[in-house]
Design a protein around this motif. Structure first.
Motif, PDB file in Angstrom:
ATOM      1  N   THR A 123       0.831  -1.215   0.000  1.00 14.90           N
ATOM      2  CA  THR A 123       0.000   0.000   0.000  1.00 14.90           C
ATOM      3  C   THR A 123       0.861   1.259   0.000  1.00 14.90           C
ATOM      4  O   THR A 123       0.611   2.187  -0.780  1.00 14.90           O
ATOM      5  CB  THR A 123      -0.908   0.024   1.250  1.00 14.90           C
ATOM      6  OG1 THR A 123      -1.456  -1.274   1.434  1.00 14.90           O
ATOM      7  CG2 THR A 123      -2.023   1.039   1.101  1.00 14.90           C
ATOM      8  N   PHE A 126       2.269   2.171  -3.497  1.00 17.92           N
ATOM      9  CA  PHE A 126       1.442   2.862  -4.501  1.00 17.92           C
ATOM     10  C   PHE A 126       0.875   4.189  -3.979  1.00 17.92           C
ATOM     11  O   PHE A 126       0.677   5.125  -4.747  1.00 17.92           O
ATOM     12  CB  PHE A 126       0.378   1.945  -5.123  1.00 17.92           C
ATOM     13  CG  PHE A 126      -0.708   1.422  -4.213  1.00 17.92           C
ATOM     14  CD1 PHE A 126      -1.738   2.238  -3.783  1.00 17.92           C
ATOM     15  CD2 PHE A 126      -0.729   0.086  -3.842  1.00 17.92           C
ATOM     16  CE1 PHE A 126      -2.758   1.748  -2.977  1.00 17.92           C
ATOM     17  CE2 PHE A 126      -1.739  -0.422  -3.029  1.00 17.92           C
ATOM     18  CZ  PHE A 126      -2.757   0.417  -2.588  1.00 17.92           C
ATOM     19  N   VAL A 127       0.638   4.273  -2.679  1.00 15.10           N
ATOM     20  CA  VAL A 127       0.134   5.542  -2.129  1.00 15.10           C
ATOM     21  C   VAL A 127       1.195   6.638  -2.282  1.00 15.10           C
ATOM     22  O   VAL A 127       0.892   7.763  -2.692  1.00 15.10           O
ATOM     23  CB  VAL A 127      -0.281   5.360  -0.648  1.00 15.10           C
ATOM     24  CG1 VAL A 127      -0.454   6.712   0.045  1.00 15.10           C
ATOM     25  CG2 VAL A 127      -1.582   4.553  -0.553  1.00 15.10           C
ATOM     26  N   MET A 130       1.201   7.838  -5.871  1.00 17.47           N
ATOM     27  CA  MET A 130       0.101   8.761  -6.187  1.00 17.47           C
ATOM     28  C   MET A 130       0.412  10.147  -5.611  1.00 17.47           C
ATOM     29  O   MET A 130       0.296  11.155  -6.303  1.00 17.47           O
ATOM     30  CB  MET A 130      -1.231   8.246  -5.617  1.00 17.47           C
ATOM     31  CG  MET A 130      -1.740   6.979  -6.298  1.00 17.47           C
ATOM     32  SD  MET A 130      -3.492   6.667  -5.953  1.00 17.47           S
ATOM     33  CE  MET A 130      -3.457   6.135  -4.272  1.00 17.47           C
ATOM     34  N   ALA A 143      -5.063  11.218  -9.667  1.00 18.39           N
ATOM     35  CA  ALA A 143      -4.753   9.806  -9.400  1.00 18.39           C
ATOM     36  C   ALA A 143      -6.012   9.122  -8.898  1.00 18.39           C
ATOM     37  O   ALA A 143      -6.745   9.685  -8.082  1.00 18.39           O
ATOM     38  CB  ALA A 143      -3.649   9.703  -8.356  1.00 18.39           C
ATOM     39  N   CYS A 145      -7.545   5.209  -7.525  1.00 15.51           N
ATOM     40  CA  CYS A 145      -7.159   3.882  -7.040  1.00 15.51           C
ATOM     41  C   CYS A 145      -8.426   3.058  -6.839  1.00 15.51           C
ATOM     42  O   CYS A 145      -9.390   3.534  -6.237  1.00 15.51           O
ATOM     43  CB  CYS A 145      -6.410   4.034  -5.717  1.00 15.51           C
ATOM     44  SG  CYS A 145      -6.088   2.475  -4.881  1.00 15.51           S
ATOM     45  N   ALA A 147     -10.148  -0.634  -5.502  1.00 14.19           N
ATOM     46  CA  ALA A 147      -9.980  -1.811  -4.637  1.00 14.19           C
ATOM     47  C   ALA A 147     -11.271  -2.622  -4.721  1.00 14.19           C
ATOM     48  O   ALA A 147     -12.317  -2.086  -5.081  1.00 14.19           O
ATOM     49  CB  ALA A 147      -9.723  -1.354  -3.209  1.00 14.19           C
ATOM     50  N   ILE A 156      -7.312   2.106   2.437  1.00 15.20           N
ATOM     51  CA  ILE A 156      -6.305   2.742   1.572  1.00 15.20           C
ATOM     52  C   ILE A 156      -6.377   4.256   1.757  1.00 15.20           C
ATOM     53  O   ILE A 156      -5.368   4.941   1.874  1.00 15.20           O
ATOM     54  CB  ILE A 156      -6.526   2.347   0.088  1.00 15.20           C
ATOM     55  CG1 ILE A 156      -6.240   0.865  -0.109  1.00 15.20           C
ATOM     56  CG2 ILE A 156      -5.645   3.200  -0.835  1.00 15.20           C
ATOM     57  CD1 ILE A 156      -6.707   0.316  -1.456  1.00 15.20           C
ATOM     58  N   ILE A 190      -6.871  13.007  -5.346  1.00 16.07           N
ATOM     59  CA  ILE A 190      -6.806  11.542  -5.355  1.00 16.07           C
ATOM     60  C   ILE A 190      -8.187  10.988  -4.997  1.00 16.07           C
ATOM     61  O   ILE A 190      -8.789  11.399  -3.999  1.00 16.07           O
ATOM     62  CB  ILE A 190      -5.757  11.029  -4.337  1.00 16.07           C
ATOM     63  CG1 ILE A 190      -4.360  11.552  -4.720  1.00 16.07           C
ATOM     64  CG2 ILE A 190      -5.772   9.503  -4.246  1.00 16.07           C
ATOM     65  CD1 ILE A 190      -3.231  11.115  -3.791  1.00 16.07           C
ATOM     66  N   VAL A 192     -10.272   7.415  -4.280  1.00 16.87           N
ATOM     67  CA  VAL A 192     -10.107   5.991  -4.002  1.00 16.87           C
ATOM     68  C   VAL A 192     -11.497   5.367  -3.916  1.00 16.87           C
ATOM     69  O   VAL A 192     -12.382   5.917  -3.252  1.00 16.87           O
ATOM     70  CB  VAL A 192      -9.378   5.758  -2.651  1.00 16.87           C
ATOM     71  CG1 VAL A 192      -9.184   4.270  -2.388  1.00 16.87           C
ATOM     72  CG2 VAL A 192      -8.031   6.479  -2.623  1.00 16.87           C
ATOM     73  N   VAL A 216      -4.262   3.146 -10.191  1.00 17.70           N
ATOM     74  CA  VAL A 216      -3.779   2.027  -9.371  1.00 17.70           C
ATOM     75  C   VAL A 216      -4.876   0.983  -9.208  1.00 17.70           C
ATOM     76  O   VAL A 216      -6.036   1.328  -8.928  1.00 17.70           O
ATOM     77  CB  VAL A 216      -3.373   2.518  -7.952  1.00 17.70           C
ATOM     78  CG1 VAL A 216      -2.936   1.339  -7.086  1.00 17.70           C
ATOM     79  CG2 VAL A 216      -2.276   3.570  -8.018  1.00 17.70           C
ATOM     80  N   ASP A 218      -5.379  -2.021  -6.642  1.00 19.13           N
ATOM     81  CA  ASP A 218      -4.909  -2.866  -5.546  1.00 19.13           C
ATOM     82  C   ASP A 218      -5.648  -4.189  -5.683  1.00 19.13           C
ATOM     83  O   ASP A 218      -6.745  -4.248  -6.238  1.00 19.13           O
ATOM     84  CB  ASP A 218      -5.219  -2.199  -4.199  1.00 19.13           C
ATOM     85  CG  ASP A 218      -4.472  -2.879  -3.052  1.00 19.13           C
ATOM     86  OD1 ASP A 218      -3.524  -3.646  -3.318  1.00 19.13           O
ATOM     87  OD2 ASP A 218      -4.822  -2.620  -1.881  1.00 19.13           O
TER      88      ASP A 218
END
Ligand SMILES: Nc1ncnc2c1ncn2[C@@H]1O[C@H](COP(=O)(O)OP(=O)(O)OP(=O)(O)O)[C@@H](O)[C@H]1O
Length: 469
Positions: A123, A126-127, A130, A143, A145, A147, A156, A190, A192, A216, A218
């Motif tokens: 984690t 990739f965090v 970003m 960015a 991401c 999951a 995350i 960002i 997520v 990304v 995950d």
């Protein structure tokens, strides 16, 4: 990073959104993720059992996945991110961080397919990428991401917020029921989330994708598996800019062959970090099994294990949602304190159950594959496979396939033994078929699964103590 008495940190609350955007969308998610515990460098495991191996020893052992020859300073991170990393209590990178970060941060950006065992710090890799690639002066999403579960997306996010504490990063969720229905614009740097909601936000142009430069995934093998989420993941990719296309970053502890081929197409010309088959499972996790007489006996055994389950924290995995609910209801009715979590519960309940488990208010969580992947709760020292994971749970294509699902098994037991800690897993087998399934798991992973007598709880306790030392 501020820690409270129990060593938890409090995620930053991001109130820095400009007025007019704040009208479009609440910057703060409706439900904040529970704080994620930091990793104290030597205090590995706080239970009644003594721990003899320290994290520092493991990080100095070249054979450990936590080993690194370098420091975080040498990995090319900017000073604000270094501050975030140290505030989290990280002193040295792990092997995957040391190997992946220089590749991830180099220019021009290159795609990455990265594999490393559960709980080894993917984690952060990739965090930090970003956070490194975002231009904070632009109020645009740069960015995203994805999951596979809301629980993992929230976790995350708490890492993004913690590592970005010394930056002006703005973040937003793309998970169900966390945004007002009439939201028209998200400008957070960002985002997520989970694929369904991300598709919806991109399709409605709530997220402007034109400046997205990092994408990304995950648990990437799950996100790209035809039986999993690959259709939705592809749809997200197709809504991102083509030229220049974003840097695509895929991470997982497992990449089965059939997904790896697709991953290579999804993230072309990627740098690759791969594990050998025999390296897949984590050394610190001791695997056991108990031979139950029949399905009902499994329940009795689980109940008799209750004292052991509550020494630290435990996760019990079942095949079906209704099994998880039924077991939890029965145990509660018999005076035990357990919680259940699965995908049929509504968003608010899911958030409150996982937060309460994360904070240690619940010690036993009975669940399904929904949290088999990624969830990082350091105090979990025991995982029980009440039902072994099977291929036919993956999706309709395998509806009659009763082979064991090796990848899910690896992820499930990986909820314990995080970042060098010790943990144990216990498989319940109760007939010829489940016995064979377990033998196959044992064969593929090349690790002995040790029998424990169901009628000898003292032996169980002894074995546990030894395994956790
Ligand atoms: N360099 C580090 N030093 C100390 N602790 C670390 C470091 N990197 C990560 N950790 C901690 O290790 C734990 C596991 O990390 P993480 O959740 O990123 O694992 P993962 O590799 O993504 O696992 P999974 O495959 O299960 O998703 C977390 O609690 C994290 O805070």
């Amino acid at each position: 990073m501020e820690k409270d008495a129990d060593g938890f940190y409090t995620p930053k609350t991001d109130g820095s959104k400009p007025e007019e955007e704040a009208k479009a969308v609440e910057t703060q998610p409706a439900t904040e993720p529970a704080p994620v515990p930091t990793s104290a460098s030597t205090d590995l495991f706080s239970s009644t059992f003594e721990v003899t191996v320290t994290l520092a020893d493991q990080q100095a052992d070249p054979d450990s996945p936590l080993y690194s020859a370098k420091s975080f300073e040498e990995l090319g991170l900017n000073p604000d991110l270094l501050k975030g990393v140290y505030a989290l209590g990280f002193s040295k990178p792990s092997k995957i961080q040391e190997r992946a970060l220089p590749l991830l941060l180099s220019n021009p950006p290159q795609n990455m397919i990265g594999q490393s065992q559960s709980g080894t710090g993917k984690t952060a890799a990739f965090v930090l990428t970003m956070l490194s690639r975002v231009d904070f002066s632009k109020n645009k999403t740069q960015a995203i991401c994805l999951a596979p579960s809301r629980e993992l997306a929230r976790q995350i996010m708490s890492v993004v917020v913690a590592m970005g504490k010394f930056t002006p990063v703005q973040t937003e969720y793309a998970i169900k029921d966390n945004l007002p229905k009439d939201v028209t614009r998200i400008t957070a740097h960002i985002v997520v989330g989970t694929p369904g909601t991300m598709i919806d936000l991109l399709r409605r142009k709530v997220i402007d994708s034109s400046e997205i430069k990092v994408f990304v995934l995950d648990e990437a093998d799950n996100m790209l598996d035809q039986d999993g989420l690959s259709d939705q993941t592809l749809r997200v990719k197709n809504m991102l800019p083509r030229q220049p296309s974003p840097q695509i970053i895929l991470f997982s502890a497992t990449f089965p062959d059939h997904v790896r081929n697709f991953a290579n197409k999804f993230a072309p010309n990627a740098n690759k970090i791969e594990l050998q088959k025999e390296e897949l499972s984590v050394e610190g996790i001791r695997q056991f099994y108990m031979d139950c007489r029949d399905a009902e006996h499994k329940y009795d055994i689980l109940v008799s294990l209750y004292q052991l389950l509550t020494i630290g924290q435990s996760i019990i995995f079942c095949q079906h949602r209704h099994t998880a609910d039924r077991i939890a209801q029965r145990m509660v009715a018999e005076g035990h304190k357990v919680a259940s979590l699965h995908g049929a519960k509504d968003a608010a309940e899911r958030d409150s159950v996982i937060d309460s488990f994360r904070e240690g208010r619940e010690k036993v969580l009975i669940t399904t594959n929904v949290i088999a992947r990624g969830i990082d709760i350091l105090q979990v020292n025991m995982v029980v496979n009440y039902d072994l994971p099977l291929m036919n749970e993956r999706g309709s294509q395998h509806s009659s396939d009763s082979r064991p699902d090796i990848e899910t098994y690896i992820h499930r037991i990986g909820r314990t033994g995080r970042f060098g800690r010790k943990g144990i897993s216990v498989n319940f087998v109760h007939d010829q078929r489940t016995w064979q399934q377990m033998e196959e798991i044992e064969k593929v992973l090349g690790k002995k699964i040790i029998r424990i007598e169901t009628n000898d709880l003292d032996e169980m306790e002894e074995a546990m103590k030894k395994a956790l030392k």
